[in-house]
Design a protein around this motif. Structure first.
Motif, PDB file in Angstrom:
ATOM      1  N   GLY A 162     -25.587 -46.831  21.034  1.00 39.96           N
ATOM      2  CA  GLY A 162     -25.469 -45.379  21.037  1.00 39.96           C
ATOM      3  C   GLY A 162     -26.627 -44.608  20.430  1.00 39.96           C
ATOM      4  O   GLY A 162     -26.694 -43.385  20.576  1.00 39.96           O
ATOM      5  N   GLN A 200     -35.276 -37.564  35.222  1.00 35.52           N
ATOM      6  CA  GLN A 200     -34.178 -38.447  34.828  1.00 35.52           C
ATOM      7  C   GLN A 200     -34.017 -39.526  35.896  1.00 35.52           C
ATOM      8  O   GLN A 200     -33.960 -39.228  37.094  1.00 35.52           O
ATOM      9  N   ALA A 227     -30.453 -43.163  19.977  1.00 32.69           N
ATOM     10  CA  ALA A 227     -31.501 -42.750  20.904  1.00 32.69           C
ATOM     11  C   ALA A 227     -32.788 -43.523  20.643  1.00 32.69           C
ATOM     12  O   ALA A 227     -33.148 -43.783  19.497  1.00 32.69           O
ATOM     13  N   GLY A 232     -26.443 -40.466  32.153  1.00 32.20           N
ATOM     14  CA  GLY A 232     -26.195 -41.648  31.342  1.00 32.20           C
ATOM     15  C   GLY A 232     -26.301 -41.380  29.850  1.00 32.20           C
ATOM     16  O   GLY A 232     -26.600 -42.282  29.077  1.00 32.20           O
ATOM     17  N   ASN A 233     -26.060 -40.119  29.442  1.00 36.90           N
ATOM     18  CA  ASN A 233     -26.137 -39.734  28.025  1.00 36.90           C
ATOM     19  C   ASN A 233     -27.547 -39.890  27.463  1.00 36.90           C
ATOM     20  O   ASN A 233     -27.747 -40.033  26.258  1.00 36.90           O
ATOM     21  N   THR A 234     -28.549 -39.837  28.340  1.00 39.71           N
ATOM     22  CA  THR A 234     -29.944 -39.974  27.919  1.00 39.71           C
ATOM     23  C   THR A 234     -30.384 -38.726  27.148  1.00 39.71           C
ATOM     24  O   THR A 234     -30.151 -37.597  27.597  1.00 39.71           O
ATOM     25  N   PRO A 235     -31.023 -38.883  25.978  1.00 35.15           N
ATOM     26  CA  PRO A 235     -31.530 -37.715  25.242  1.00 35.15           C
ATOM     27  C   PRO A 235     -32.741 -37.118  25.945  1.00 35.15           C
ATOM     28  O   PRO A 235     -33.665 -37.842  26.347  1.00 35.15           O
ATOM     29  N   ARG A 284     -30.776 -44.325  25.917  1.00 35.39           N
ATOM     30  CA  ARG A 284     -29.709 -44.516  24.938  1.00 35.39           C
ATOM     31  C   ARG A 284     -29.441 -46.009  24.818  1.00 35.39           C
ATOM     32  O   ARG A 284     -29.153 -46.681  25.811  1.00 35.39           O
ATOM     33  N   GLU A 326     -31.356 -32.222  24.617  1.00 36.24           N
ATOM     34  CA  GLU A 326     -30.270 -32.007  25.568  1.00 36.24           C
ATOM     35  C   GLU A 326     -29.802 -33.370  26.055  1.00 36.24           C
ATOM     36  O   GLU A 326     -30.425 -34.392  25.757  1.00 36.24           O
ATOM     37  N   THR A 327     -28.708 -33.386  26.790  1.00 33.86           N
ATOM     38  CA  THR A 327     -28.144 -34.650  27.265  1.00 33.86           C
ATOM     39  C   THR A 327     -28.291 -34.740  28.772  1.00 33.86           C
ATOM     40  O   THR A 327     -27.923 -33.808  29.502  1.00 33.86           O
TER      41      THR A 327
END
Length: 331
Positions: free
Chosen positions: A33, A120, A35, A107-110, A29, A103-104
């Motif tokens: 904000g 992750q 991706a 760290g809000n990673t797509p 991210r 999905e999330t």
């Protein structure tokens, strides 16, 4: 051997491409904000304790700044049927996530869906490696599926399958190089595999008084109804004209087909009963296929079909597929 001073980068790339690798997509991210994601085959394991992995990104990549700023990122090891996804993330400029379900993660990673594995990571450190930046991360979460992986070899996508020794075939398999009809002979392998499959498929066919060659007449009509007798005969070389006419007469008497003449030719159509019969046998055949392929690993089944298609393409003498006319045109 080439010396460093005389290394040709194109030749070096070719040499490196002989090493088979997996294919990954790395996502993160960006600070604003949005991706970001790139296709990478430079992924590798660093250690299990602590759990750490690495990957590298070209300094010229548009997404480099975003990955350098990201505290978290995710490595997706792609499944064998995700080559289109790999190609999408290898391009630059377009919105790579458009239309994708994600999905999330940490760290809000797509996170992408339906991959073989997803790791992750939290950035541990990074350092320069020639024309790339190498990212090292600690694995904070992961998941995996029982899916065959996508691999890359010689500049092309490929599938992986386990190797089977000829000696594992039933009986005492001859290994001598001069044994032309041994366990390594292609003709024997194709005949034996075909025998195993046909012997199972013959059961639903025989229940209706059919064999594979005569059933092919009906299958051709299911793919493209209303073919002329001439078109059917060109697609059924093994039957010959007399065999085809015999089949059509028998099928008409059983109510599976109807003949319709126009000013130029006689055409053959499936009746509702004929269509139901073909669909029933197709369903039974697909169930048999599924049962047989389930005895292989998922990657092996995929590789088996892929190699058969390649063999057909390389050796095809121009026989039309059931969904084509003999001239190769589709329906």
């Amino acid at each position: 051997m080439n010396k460093a001073a005389s290394i040709d980068s194109r030749e070096l790339r070719g040499a490196l491409s002989t090493f088979t690798t997996g294919v990954t997509i790395v996502t993160a991210r960006a600070p604003d904000g949005h991706a970001v994601g790139v296709t990478a085959n430079s992924f590798n394991s660093v250690s299990l304790n602590p759990p750490m992995i690495l990957w590298s990104l070209a300094k010229s990549a548009q997404s480099l700044a975003a990955f350098e700023a990201a505290e978290y990122w995710a490595v997706h090891i792609l499944a064998a049927d995700q080559d289109d996804l790999s190609t999408r993330f290898a391009r630059s400029g377009a919105d790579k996530f458009a239309g994708l379900k994600t999905e999330t993660g940490a760290g809000n990673t797509p996170l992408l869906m339906s991959c073989t594995s997803r790791l992750q990571c939290k950035t541990a450190f990074r350092y320069e490696g020639g024309d790339h930046v190498i990212f090292v991360g600690e694995v904070v979460a992961f998941d995996r599926n029982n899916l065959p992986p996508l691999v890359f070899h010689g500049g092309q996508y490929a599938v992986a399958a386990r190797k089977t020794e000829p000696g594992l075939l039933s009986g005492n398999s001859p290994r001598d190089a001069d044994m032309s009809y041994g366990a390594d002979f292609l003709g024997y392998l194709l005949w034996r595999a075909n025998f195993h499959f046909r012997s199972r498929v013959l059961v639903p066919l025989s229940a209706h008084g059919l064999d594979p060659d005569s059933f092919m007449t009906l299958a051709l009509l299911l793919h493209k109804d209303g073919r002329s007798i001439e078109q059917l005969s060109r697609g059924l070389h093994q039957l010959g004209v007399e065999g085809l006419e015999h089949n059509l007469k028998a099928f008409g008497e059983r109510g599976w087909i109807r003949l319709q003449s126009d000013p130029s030719m006689q055409r053959v159509w499936l009746t509702d009963a004929g269509r139901d019969l073909v669909l029933h046998i197709h369903a039974a055949s697909k169930a048999i296929e599924s049962d047989l392929l389930d005895r292989l690993q998922p990657g092996e089944a995929l590789a088996f079909k892929h190699l058969l298609r390649r063999f057909i393409v390389q050796t095809d003498g121009g026989i039309a597929h059931p969904w084509q006319d003999a001239d190769g045109s589709g329906s």
